[in-house]
Design a protein around this motif. Structure first.
Motif, mmCIF file in Angstrom:
data_model
loop_
_atom_site.group_PDB
_atom_site.id
_atom_site.type_symbol
_atom_site.label_atom_id
_atom_site.label_comp_id
_atom_site.label_asym_id
_atom_site.label_seq_id
_atom_site.Cartn_x
_atom_site.Cartn_y
_atom_site.Cartn_z
ATOM 1 N N LEU A 1 77.728 14.661 44.989
ATOM 2 C CA LEU A 1 76.561 14.674 44.103
ATOM 3 C C LEU A 1 75.478 15.595 44.655
ATOM 4 O O LEU A 1 75.262 15.662 45.873
ATOM 5 N N ASP A 2 74.787 16.275 43.753
ATOM 6 C CA ASP A 2 73.624 17.079 44.158
ATOM 7 C C ASP A 2 72.560 16.998 43.070
ATOM 8 O O ASP A 2 72.880 17.042 41.882
ATOM 9 N N PHE A 3 71.319 16.862 43.517
ATOM 10 C CA PHE A 3 70.180 16.877 42.592
ATOM 11 C C PHE A 3 69.320 18.103 42.854
ATOM 12 O O PHE A 3 69.076 18.455 44.016
ATOM 13 N N GLU A 4 68.838 18.751 41.799
ATOM 14 C CA GLU A 4 67.737 19.700 41.901
ATOM 15 C C GLU A 4 66.495 18.954 41.452
ATOM 16 O O GLU A 4 66.501 18.293 40.400
ATOM 17 N N THR A 5 65.430 19.024 42.245
ATOM 18 C CA THR A 5 64.241 18.195 42.000
ATOM 19 C C THR A 5 62.974 19.039 42.069
ATOM 20 O O THR A 5 62.989 20.191 42.500
ATOM 21 N N THR A 6 61.860 18.419 41.702
ATOM 22 C CA THR A 6 60.577 19.123 41.799
ATOM 23 C C THR A 6 59.997 19.071 43.203
ATOM 24 O O THR A 6 58.973 19.695 43.477
ATOM 25 N N GLY A 7 60.607 18.301 44.090
ATOM 26 C CA GLY A 7 60.128 18.177 45.469
ATOM 27 C C GLY A 7 61.027 17.211 46.220
ATOM 28 O O GLY A 7 62.133 16.896 45.765
ATOM 29 N N LEU A 8 60.556 16.719 47.345
ATOM 30 C CA LEU A 8 61.390 15.886 48.205
ATOM 31 C C LEU A 8 60.945 14.422 48.243
ATOM 32 O O LEU A 8 61.525 13.631 48.985
ATOM 33 N N PRO B 1 60.853 10.982 46.435
ATOM 34 C CA PRO B 1 61.392 10.267 45.261
ATOM 35 C C PRO B 1 60.344 9.456 44.508
ATOM 36 O O PRO B 1 60.530 9.183 43.319
ATOM 37 N N ALA B 2 59.263 9.085 45.166
ATOM 38 C CA ALA B 2 58.225 8.295 44.492
ATOM 39 C C ALA B 2 57.356 9.152 43.585
ATOM 40 O O ALA B 2 56.727 8.654 42.660
ATOM 41 N N ARG B 3 57.317 10.437 43.855
ATOM 42 C CA ARG B 3 56.407 11.307 43.106
ATOM 43 C C ARG B 3 57.149 12.395 42.338
ATOM 44 O O ARG B 3 56.754 12.757 41.224
ATOM 45 N N ASP B 4 58.200 12.926 42.929
ATOM 46 C CA ASP B 4 58.896 14.073 42.338
ATOM 47 C C ASP B 4 60.003 13.631 41.379
ATOM 48 O O ASP B 4 60.335 12.453 41.305
ATOM 49 N N GLN B 5 60.557 14.587 40.661
ATOM 50 C CA GLN B 5 61.480 14.256 39.574
ATOM 51 C C GLN B 5 62.810 15.009 39.703
ATOM 52 O O GLN B 5 62.856 16.127 40.217
ATOM 53 N N ILE B 6 63.861 14.376 39.202
ATOM 54 C CA ILE B 6 65.167 15.038 39.108
ATOM 55 C C ILE B 6 65.144 15.953 37.880
ATOM 56 O O ILE B 6 64.814 15.519 36.776
ATOM 57 N N LEU B 7 65.520 17.218 38.088
ATOM 58 C CA LEU B 7 65.577 18.178 36.983
ATOM 59 C C LEU B 7 67.014 18.500 36.576
ATOM 60 O O LEU B 7 67.268 18.926 35.458
ATOM 61 N N SER B 8 67.922 18.325 37.510
ATOM 62 C CA SER B 8 69.323 18.631 37.233
ATOM 63 C C SER B 8 70.188 17.842 38.203
ATOM 64 O O SER B 8 69.851 17.709 39.376
ATOM 65 N N PHE C 1 66.382 9.491 45.593
ATOM 66 C CA PHE C 1 66.060 9.779 44.187
ATOM 67 C C PHE C 1 66.863 8.878 43.254
ATOM 68 O O PHE C 1 66.354 8.440 42.216
ATOM 69 N N LEU C 2 68.102 8.588 43.629
ATOM 70 C CA LEU C 2 68.921 7.708 42.796
ATOM 71 C C LEU C 2 68.342 6.298 42.779
ATOM 72 O O LEU C 2 68.264 5.649 41.730
ATOM 73 N N ARG C 3 67.909 5.815 43.942
ATOM 74 C CA ARG C 3 67.315 4.481 44.018
ATOM 75 C C ARG C 3 66.042 4.403 43.159
ATOM 76 O O ARG C 3 65.855 3.458 42.389
ATOM 77 N N ALA C 4 65.187 5.418 43.277
ATOM 78 C CA ALA C 4 63.945 5.416 42.502
ATOM 79 C C ALA C 4 64.233 5.498 41.001
ATOM 80 O O ALA C 4 63.587 4.815 40.186
ATOM 81 N N LEU C 5 65.193 6.324 40.631
ATOM 82 C CA LEU C 5 65.566 6.459 39.212
ATOM 83 C C LEU C 5 66.065 5.121 38.656
ATOM 84 O O LEU C 5 65.660 4.686 37.569
ATOM 85 N N LEU C 6 66.939 4.465 39.400
ATOM 86 C CA LEU C 6 67.496 3.186 38.931
ATOM 87 C C LEU C 6 66.402 2.139 38.790
ATOM 88 O O LEU C 6 66.374 1.381 37.804
ATOM 89 N N ARG C 7 65.510 2.072 39.724
ATOM 90 C CA ARG C 7 64.447 1.063 39.658
ATOM 91 C C ARG C 7 63.520 1.283 38.466
ATOM 92 O O ARG C 7 63.028 0.337 37.873
ATOM 93 N N ARG C 8 63.271 2.551 38.116
ATOM 94 C CA ARG C 8 62.422 2.809 36.943
ATOM 95 C C ARG C 8 63.074 2.317 35.658
ATOM 96 O O ARG C 8 62.392 2.080 34.662
ATOM 97 N N HIS C 9 64.398 2.162 35.668
ATOM 98 C CA HIS C 9 65.113 1.793 34.443
ATOM 99 C C HIS C 9 65.750 0.406 34.521
ATOM 100 O O HIS C 9 66.679 0.104 33.772
ATOM 101 N N GLY C 10 65.248 -0.415 35.443
ATOM 102 C CA GLY C 10 65.711 -1.802 35.508
ATOM 103 C C GLY C 10 66.910 -2.023 36.396
ATOM 104 O O GLY C 10 67.441 -3.139 36.436
#
Length: 227
Positions: free
Chosen positions: A44-51, A53-60, A136-145
């Motif tokens: 797995l690889d993510f392209e993000t807006t930064g490093l 996970p609490a502030r930056d976002q996954i773009l790809s 980033f995966l952990r933060a993404l999952l928590r935002r969606h329950g």
């Protein structure tokens, strides 16, 4: 799977309020004693807006499966993600080359999870500097329950460090000795197209296969040697 591993997976399944994750967690995860030749892995690889996970976002997000010690190119996938809010991609575009116009028609985070979670079901996850993808995966999952995934993680950067230390070699981390391109070159692999999520995932997958070969081969190496 060990008793502890089964408990962690069952706990995650009970706690998650994300239906796609609950379904994914129904598939048993590999035991730590599983030989590499029998493992199912998603690199797995993510392209993000930064490093952060609490502030930056996954773009790809890009991923490619390894099954029975071989890359399965037909399962490779890249999903672009529209940023939340109005911040856009910002200065990160200079790193990954994704601009707001590229993502205007992309899916949202829920769409990414709908595709990614089934791909991760029952599999180990591999990445280079895996703490980034894991965070980033952990933060993404928590935002969606959802909850943090109990899947085993394999970090090719940590493996490269282990191999170098085992050989008694000096590691110049600040000079980039453990970066993906440097590690690939050391393992006899060619250059790769950088900063595309699926290209980086493929490059990482090839590196993992080379590292496993260096450790003794797919018939000998087990998951516990890698995570």
């Amino acid at each position: 799977m060990s008793t502890w591993g089964a408990w962690r997976q069952a706990w995650a399944r009970r706690r998650s309020r994300l239906p796609a994750q609950v379904a994914a967690l129904a598939r048993p995860l590999p035991a730590r004693g599983t030989r590499f030749e029998a493992l199912e892995i998603v690199v797995l690889d993510f392209e993000t807006t930064g490093l952060d996970p609490a502030r930056d976002q996954i773009l790809s997000a890009g991923w490619v499966p390894i099954e029975r010690g071989r890359l399965r190119m037909g399962g490779a996938r890249e999903v672009r993600v529209r940023p939340r809010g109005t911040a856009g991609v910002g200065q990160s575009a200079t790193i990954h080359g994704l601009f707001d116009s590229d993502l205007a028609q992309a899916t949202d985070e829920a769409g990414l999870l709908a595709e990614l979670l089934p791909a991760l079901a029952g599999r180990a996850i591999a990445a280079h500097a895996a703490s980034i993808e894991r965070g980033f995966l952990r933060a993404l999952l928590r935002r969606h329950g959802g909850v943090a995934l109990p899947n085993p993680f394999i970090d090719t950067l940590a493996l490269e460090r282990m191999l170098l230390e085992g050989a008694g070699e000096r590691i110049d981390e600040y000079g980039g000795a453990l970066m993906l391109g440097s590690a690939r070159q050391r393992r006899g692999l060619g250059t790769h197209a950088q900063h595309s999520a699926v290209a980086d995932a493929l490059a990482c997958a090839e590196l993992l296969l080379a590292q496993v070969e260096h450790l003794g081969g797919a018939a000998r190496v087990r998951l516990r040697d890698l995570d």
